[in-house]
Write a protein that holds these residues in place. Structure first.
Motif, PDB file in Angstrom:
ATOM      1  N   LEU A  77      49.918 111.415  -1.950  1.00 43.37           N
ATOM      2  CA  LEU A  77      49.664 112.423  -2.974  1.00 43.37           C
ATOM      3  C   LEU A  77      50.331 113.750  -2.605  1.00 43.37           C
ATOM      4  O   LEU A  77      50.861 114.455  -3.458  1.00 43.37           O
ATOM      5  CB  LEU A  77      48.153 112.635  -3.142  1.00 43.37           C
ATOM      6  N   ARG A  78      50.313 114.052  -1.301  1.00 41.40           N
ATOM      7  CA  ARG A  78      50.947 115.291  -0.846  1.00 41.40           C
ATOM      8  C   ARG A  78      52.458 115.229  -1.060  1.00 41.40           C
ATOM      9  O   ARG A  78      53.091 116.190  -1.508  1.00 41.40           O
ATOM     10  CB  ARG A  78      50.628 115.530   0.633  1.00 41.40           C
ATOM     11  N   LYS A  82      51.078 115.821  -5.948  1.00 42.93           N
ATOM     12  CA  LYS A  82      49.855 115.710  -6.736  1.00 42.93           C
ATOM     13  C   LYS A  82      48.616 116.183  -5.985  1.00 42.93           C
ATOM     14  O   LYS A  82      47.503 116.086  -6.496  1.00 42.93           O
ATOM     15  CB  LYS A  82      49.661 114.249  -7.185  1.00 42.93           C
ATOM     16  N   GLN A 192      37.928 114.455  -5.032  1.00 41.42           N
ATOM     17  CA  GLN A 192      38.238 114.417  -6.457  1.00 41.42           C
ATOM     18  C   GLN A 192      37.469 115.529  -7.166  1.00 41.42           C
ATOM     19  O   GLN A 192      36.260 115.669  -6.966  1.00 41.42           O
ATOM     20  CB  GLN A 192      37.819 113.070  -7.047  1.00 41.42           C
ATOM     21  N   THR A 198      42.839 120.321 -17.942  1.00 42.11           N
ATOM     22  CA  THR A 198      43.756 119.190 -18.124  1.00 42.11           C
ATOM     23  C   THR A 198      43.028 117.914 -18.537  1.00 42.11           C
ATOM     24  O   THR A 198      43.663 116.897 -18.818  1.00 42.11           O
ATOM     25  CB  THR A 198      44.525 118.916 -16.818  1.00 42.11           C
ATOM     26  N   SER A 200      41.362 115.909 -16.692  1.00 43.96           N
ATOM     27  CA  SER A 200      41.666 114.852 -15.721  1.00 43.96           C
ATOM     28  C   SER A 200      41.211 115.314 -14.339  1.00 43.96           C
ATOM     29  O   SER A 200      40.808 116.470 -14.154  1.00 43.96           O
ATOM     30  CB  SER A 200      43.173 114.548 -15.700  1.00 43.96           C
ATOM     31  N   ASP A 202      41.713 116.397 -10.427  1.00 45.50           N
ATOM     32  CA  ASP A 202      42.637 116.952  -9.450  1.00 45.50           C
ATOM     33  C   ASP A 202      42.261 116.401  -8.079  1.00 45.50           C
ATOM     34  O   ASP A 202      41.092 116.096  -7.811  1.00 45.50           O
ATOM     35  CB  ASP A 202      42.551 118.485  -9.416  1.00 45.50           C
ATOM     36  N   TYR A 203      43.271 116.280  -7.213  1.00 42.36           N
ATOM     37  CA  TYR A 203      43.024 115.758  -5.866  1.00 42.36           C
ATOM     38  C   TYR A 203      43.239 116.863  -4.837  1.00 42.36           C
ATOM     39  O   TYR A 203      44.273 117.523  -4.833  1.00 42.36           O
ATOM     40  CB  TYR A 203      43.944 114.568  -5.575  1.00 42.36           C
TER      41      TYR A 203
END
Length: 485
Positions: A77-78, A82, A192, A198, A200, A202-203
């Motif tokens: 993810l990094r 994201k 999370q 958004t 949704s 985010d991480y």
């Protein structure tokens, strides 16, 4: 406490690692965080390749990114941008040089107990591990027995369902989705957070702060194990033992201590004493297993009414939070023994006496039933399911403390008998909590094994000094009787 912790950490570092190994492991904690993160994979590969080449100066271990699939997902993810970088991102303490050494005792013991007793707000995930890798209460009991009560680590690990036949396959498949190894971690480094803008998730990189978990995943590949003592090393000096044979003989410290006490018959002059100590050690094992069975059948009503209650308090917190928040929970033993507790907000009482904890057998069936639904294999357990898992584990691990205390006392007596020609009095000071000292005293003086039978423990309760329950500001100085001096 912090000074003591720092001292212990330094001792571990000095005893287990060479200076070069320490430097390699601490690179990720350098002040240049950005550089450390960029070099994350390279450092892992360098250390791993060094261990593969049998470099004696480099610690052989598999990088955490390969053992913990959640860590690998964090780095993914990094790398793709994201992972949300918080403004006050303190996920690494610049001056922190501590390293967590993987161990079964820490994974199942101190860590689980600490969260269960004192940090109930921290969410762990032992339930998936218990359901997918252990699979049944009988297998858990056999696994615990083999791992901590005299067996070997490889045999214990072979009882787990990990869908792998050898270590290399496990390393290659640790992050695949169709593999029970994905359930080896109990806390993810990824947090999370719902983003309403958004619509949704985010991480974020989880910043545990004071809620840091020292062993976030089961130590499958590398772990602390008992070292051979000097006598065993001398005996083996004339015997050729392969590396594979050494690995097959690996034991946890408690298992090695049990093996040592039950097979310590080297001194012909003290054969009778050593045989007696071996018998007492075997009785201790049976006694501990009986205690575990008793607690497993009824965790609430079989708990220690003088200093217990933590299992019921944790269950109340997870399953009946409305009641938990509306009563005085400052004393867990009161919750254990009271039938009704006064409400803090209304003129009424809560009937907590009717609330019971399921037996460990029923609890394990409930855990399995929860995960039998294929749609749930990738979701976190409910608080109820998780606390039942932690209670099952803690019932065994809390009794393990009593077991190893008894074994250590027997080891001291055995060493004393073998080294002292004339009989001399031996005084052993055991400094522990009330529940554990009372349990050890019970085994040596009031358990069935200490009755007037052939195989009794030879100990008798002679006197009791002090009090079981002191008031908060009462002086606790003891006046020892003359015969103890």
């Amino acid at each position: 406490g912090s000074v003591q912790s720092e001292f212990v950490q330094k001792e571990w570092m000095n005893r287990l690692l060479t200076p070069q190994e320490r430097d390699e492991l601490l690179v990720l904690k350098s002040s240049d965080k950005k550089k450390a993160k960029e070099e994350f994979i390279n450092i892992d590969e360098k250390i791993h390749s060094s261990s593969s080449n049998n470099n004696n100066n480099t610690i052989p271990f598999i990088p955490e990114s390969n053992m913990n699939p959640e860590r690998k997902e964090l780095e993914r993810l990094r790398s793709i941008g994201k992972l949300v970088i918080d403004e006050e991102d303190d996920d690494e303490d610049d001056n922190d040089t501590t390293v967590s050494f993987p161990s079964f005792e820490s994974f199942f013991g101190g860590q689980c107990s600490d969260v269960l007793y004192y940090s109930k707000h921290i969410r762990l995930c032992y339930a998936p591990f218990m359901s997918y890798c252990v699979q049944s209460i009988s297998n858990w009991e056999n696994f615990f027995n083999e791992l901590f009560l005299g067996g070997t680590i490889p045999t214990a690990l072979s009882m787990l369902h990990l869908n792998s036949t050898n270590q290399q396959q496990e390393e290659d498949s640790i992050t695949t989705t169709n593999n029970n190894n994905q359930y080896l971690y109990i806390r993810s480094p990824i947090r999370q957070e719902w983003n309403s803008e958004t619509n949704s998730y985010d991480y974020h990189h989880r910043d545990d702060g004071e809620n840091y978990i020292t062993n976030p995943f089961f130590p499958l590949f590398f772990y602390l194990c008992a070292a051979d003592d000097k006598e065993n090393n001398e005996e083996k000096s004339n015997t050729i033992i392969t590396k594979q044979q050494q690995q097959q003989q690996q034991q946890t410290w408690s298992s090695r201590l049990f093996t040592k006490v039950t097979t310590n018959n080297n001194d012909d002059n003290n054969n009778d004493n050593n045989e007696k100590i071996s018998q007492i050690a075997q009785m201790a094992k049976e006694w501990i297993l009986q205690k575990i069975r008793m607690n497993s059948l009824d965790p609430k009503n079989s708990d220690d009414t003088q200093s217990g209650g933590e299992w019921f308090e944790a269950y109340l917190y997870a399953e009946h939070r409305d009641i938990y928040d509306d009563i005085d929970v400052s004393d867990a033993t009161v919750l254990l023994t009271k039938k009704k507790m006064k409400s803090l907000t209304e003129d009424t009482k809560h009937n907590i006496g009717k609330i019971q904890i399921p037996s460990c057998s029923d609890a394990f069936q409930e855990i399995n039933q929860y995960y039998n639904d294929g749609l749930k294999n990738n979701i976190a357990p409910t608080q109820r399911i998780e606390v039942l898992s932690e209670i099952i584990i803690d019932i065994c691990m809390s009794r393990l403390i009593d077991f190893v205390t008894i074994l250590k006392i027997l080891e001291i007596i055995s060493m004393h008998n073998n080294n002292v020609k004339k009989k001399k009095k031996l005084m052993i000071v055991c400094y522990m909590g009330a529940a554990h000292t009372r349990a050890v005293s019970e085994f040596f003086t009031t358990s069935p094994s200490s009755s007037k039978k052939k195989n009794n423990t030879m100990f008798r309760k002679k006197s009791f000094t002090g009090k079981n329950d002191y008031k908060e500001h009462e002086m606790r100085a003891l006046k020892l009787p003359d015969y103890l001096w």
